[in-house]
Design an enzyme around this catalytic site. Structure first.
Site, PDB file in Angstrom:
ATOM      1  N   LEU A 131       0.830  -1.212   0.000  1.00  0.00           N
ATOM      2  CA  LEU A 131       0.000   0.000   0.000  1.00  0.00           C
ATOM      3  C   LEU A 131       0.865   1.263   0.000  1.00  0.00           C
ATOM      4  O   LEU A 131       0.416   2.339   0.365  1.00  0.00           O
ATOM      5  CB  LEU A 131      -0.960  -0.021   1.201  1.00  0.00           C
ATOM      6  CG  LEU A 131      -1.883  -1.252   1.246  1.00  0.00           C
ATOM      7  CD1 LEU A 131      -2.710  -1.281   2.530  1.00  0.00           C
ATOM      8  CD2 LEU A 131      -2.823  -1.281   0.030  1.00  0.00           C
ATOM      9  N   SER A 132       2.117   1.117  -0.378  1.00  0.00           N
ATOM     10  CA  SER A 132       3.036   2.247  -0.575  1.00  0.00           C
ATOM     11  C   SER A 132       3.385   3.004   0.698  1.00  0.00           C
ATOM     12  O   SER A 132       3.426   4.235   0.713  1.00  0.00           O
ATOM     13  CB  SER A 132       2.464   3.245  -1.590  1.00  0.00           C
ATOM     14  OG  SER A 132       2.394   2.681  -2.836  1.00  0.00           O
ATOM     15  N   SER A 133       3.672   2.262   1.752  1.00  0.00           N
ATOM     16  CA  SER A 133       4.105   2.934   2.977  1.00  0.00           C
ATOM     17  C   SER A 133       5.444   3.653   2.749  1.00  0.00           C
ATOM     18  O   SER A 133       5.656   4.740   3.302  1.00  0.00           O
ATOM     19  CB  SER A 133       4.226   1.930   4.120  1.00  0.00           C
ATOM     20  OG  SER A 133       5.134   0.911   3.789  1.00  0.00           O
ATOM     21  N   GLU A 166      14.576   6.262  -3.894  1.00  0.00           N
ATOM     22  CA  GLU A 166      14.323   4.833  -3.665  1.00  0.00           C
ATOM     23  C   GLU A 166      15.181   3.965  -4.593  1.00  0.00           C
ATOM     24  O   GLU A 166      15.717   2.940  -4.178  1.00  0.00           O
ATOM     25  CB  GLU A 166      12.831   4.514  -3.828  1.00  0.00           C
ATOM     26  CG  GLU A 166      12.528   3.114  -3.333  1.00  0.00           C
ATOM     27  CD  GLU A 166      11.107   2.912  -2.851  1.00  0.00           C
ATOM     28  OE1 GLU A 166      10.389   3.915  -2.609  1.00  0.00           O
ATOM     29  OE2 GLU A 166      10.712   1.750  -2.716  1.00  0.00           O
ATOM     30  N   ASP A 178       3.897   4.910  -7.274  1.00  0.00           N
ATOM     31  CA  ASP A 178       3.522   5.109  -5.876  1.00  0.00           C
ATOM     32  C   ASP A 178       3.805   6.532  -5.407  1.00  0.00           C
ATOM     33  O   ASP A 178       2.996   7.150  -4.710  1.00  0.00           O
ATOM     34  CB  ASP A 178       4.275   4.114  -4.984  1.00  0.00           C
ATOM     35  CG  ASP A 178       4.020   2.678  -5.404  1.00  0.00           C
ATOM     36  OD1 ASP A 178       3.063   2.454  -6.164  1.00  0.00           O
ATOM     37  OD2 ASP A 178       4.779   1.799  -4.981  1.00  0.00           O
ATOM     38  N   TYR A 230      11.101  -8.638  -8.107  1.00  0.00           N
ATOM     39  CA  TYR A 230      10.623  -7.433  -8.795  1.00  0.00           C
ATOM     40  C   TYR A 230      11.641  -7.026  -9.870  1.00  0.00           C
ATOM     41  O   TYR A 230      11.285  -6.776 -11.021  1.00  0.00           O
ATOM     42  CB  TYR A 230      10.426  -6.312  -7.765  1.00  0.00           C
ATOM     43  CG  TYR A 230       9.864  -5.026  -8.316  1.00  0.00           C
ATOM     44  CD1 TYR A 230       8.509  -4.742  -8.225  1.00  0.00           C
ATOM     45  CD2 TYR A 230      10.693  -4.080  -8.906  1.00  0.00           C
ATOM     46  CE1 TYR A 230       7.995  -3.553  -8.712  1.00  0.00           C
ATOM     47  CE2 TYR A 230      10.194  -2.893  -9.400  1.00  0.00           C
ATOM     48  CZ  TYR A 230       8.843  -2.630  -9.292  1.00  0.00           C
ATOM     49  OH  TYR A 230       8.335  -1.449  -9.774  1.00  0.00           O
TER      50      TYR A 230
END
Ligand code: GLA
Length: 390
Positions: A131-133, A166, A178, A230
């Site tokens: 949920l893109s914390s 990131e 995100d 990923y």
């Protein structure tokens, strides 16, 4: 996140640092309605912001010191962590502090005169739930520093800097969805984003007004983007684009997919990745058309198709996510799919309001029967993007 919470976060900041803060900011997590693993292929995505936010109380400093504290991430006992901004170096930090520090690093590296800060963070975005914390943490810090240092950067520019933080500082090869969702979403809307040029359209998205709900089912299976799978998918997509002679898979038109797959010959893995990305971009466009023409219920089957593609072609689902989708659909859901990076995290379920209770119950029962950890289920309402609270 209410103003009361902003006051509480500011109060904690004063306890930690003795004075201030100069302001309090919030940035949300997101769910992605459709458009998965398309962002690093220059494609389309459609996230919306959650009411869950990362909140930052921040004061600037002129002495080159960055002090960080988090209420949630390491627990209050974790204490204040201190860095010198001119010593921040990519991939030197494997803790939660890499996200806020990485943003300071990215801003400075882009030439912005950020000379330090005291930061206290508190987040209600579930970590590791897809949920893109992380993006919420990055964006809230970027927005605060943008305001405090009067940098004049727009939401999409902050998103790009956060993505760089990131990718390079944290070392996770994520796309741009995100961070852009957290920075640019608007309440009551889903964000139709072209990740090639970051052009955006806010699409009205008010399910409650039409008698529907969107559930988020957090399977509690933790995922991590730096762990390799990923990156492997991303590399496979890039290989596909190179073999097809295009800049990115976004450049393969849907109606030329079969010919493109033929040209890929017997490289079955790349064929599957390409098929997912090209069909997923087309699903985003179908969902936009359906929503804009008022046929909201008809997006359900498109979401479900997206799940099958992620499960069978992209191969990033897991038994827990599949169980949510299968159980929800068997109990009357309009559509369901995994959301986010995959390998765990959350699924979304689109349902008639009247069916929500039964679907929640049967999903919980199915998890118990399968011996899985009890999932966390909540309703997602499209909320505001990043903003200053006080
Ligand atoms: C993660 C990444 C995003 C995107 C999604 C999959 O959330 O951070 O950039 O690639 O996975 O759609």
């Amino acid at each position: 996140m209410s103003v009361d919470t902003a006051a509480a976060v500011a109060e904690r900041f004063r306890e930690l640092y003795g004075a201030g803060p100069e302001g309090v900011w919030a940035a949300p997590g997101r769910v992605n309605l459709i458009g998965e693993h398309t962002d690093y292929n220059d494609g389309f995505v459609m996230p919306f912001a959650l009411p869950h936010t990362a909140v930052a109380a921040v004061s600037p400093r002129a002495d080159g010191v960055l002090r960080l504290h988090s209420a949630d991430i390491e627990g209050d006992a974790g204490g204040v962590v201190e860095f010198r901004v001119d010593e921040l170096a990519p991939e030197s930090d494997r803790n939660w502090t890499a996200y806020p520090s990485g943003v300071v690093w990215a801003l400075r590296e882009a030439g912005h005169p950020v000379t330090g800060a005291d930061i206290h963070l508190a987040s209600t975005v579930p970590a590791g739930a897809g949920l893109s914390s992380s993006a919420a943490l990055e964006v809230v810090v970027a927005l605060a520093l943008n305001d405090l240092y009067a940098l004049g950067l727009k939401g999409w520019q902050l998103a790009r800097l956060c993505q760089r933080a990131e990718n390079v500082y944290v070392g996770a090869p994520v796309g741009i969805m995100d961070q852009t969702a957290s920075a640019c979403c608007e309440a009551g809307h889903a964000l139709f984003l072209d990740t090639r040029d970051l052009s955006q359209r806010q699409i009205p998205f008010d399910l409650a007004a039409e008698g529907m709900r969107l559930l988020v089912v957090d399977t509690q299976v933790k995922h991590s983007h730096s762990e390799g799978e990923y990156g492997k998918r991303r590399a496979g997509c890039e290989k596909g684009a190179a073999l097809l002679g295009v800049d990115a898979l976004r450049d393969v038109p849907y109606d030329e997919l079969d010919a493109a797959l033929d040209r890929l010959g017997d490289d079955e893995e790349v064929r599957r990745l390409v098929r997912h990305v090209v069909t997923e971009d087309q699903r985003v466009e179908r969902v936009v058309t359906l929503l804009e023409s008022g046929r909201t219920r008809a997006i359900g089957p498109v979401l479900t198709e997206g799940h099958a593609s992620l499960r069978d072609d992209f191969r990033i689902s897991c038994p827990e996510l599949d169980l949510v989708v299968d159980t929800a659909l068997a109990n009357g859901a309009l559509g369901a799919r995994m959301t986010g990076g995959g390998f765990g995290g959350s699924a979304i379920v689109l349902a008639e309001a009247a069916d929500v209770e039964a679907i929640t119950k049967t999903v919980e029962e199915a998890f118990a029967t399968a011996g899985f950890t009890t999932p966390r289920v909540f309703e997602a309402v499209s909320a505001a993007g990043a903003r200053r609270l006080s």
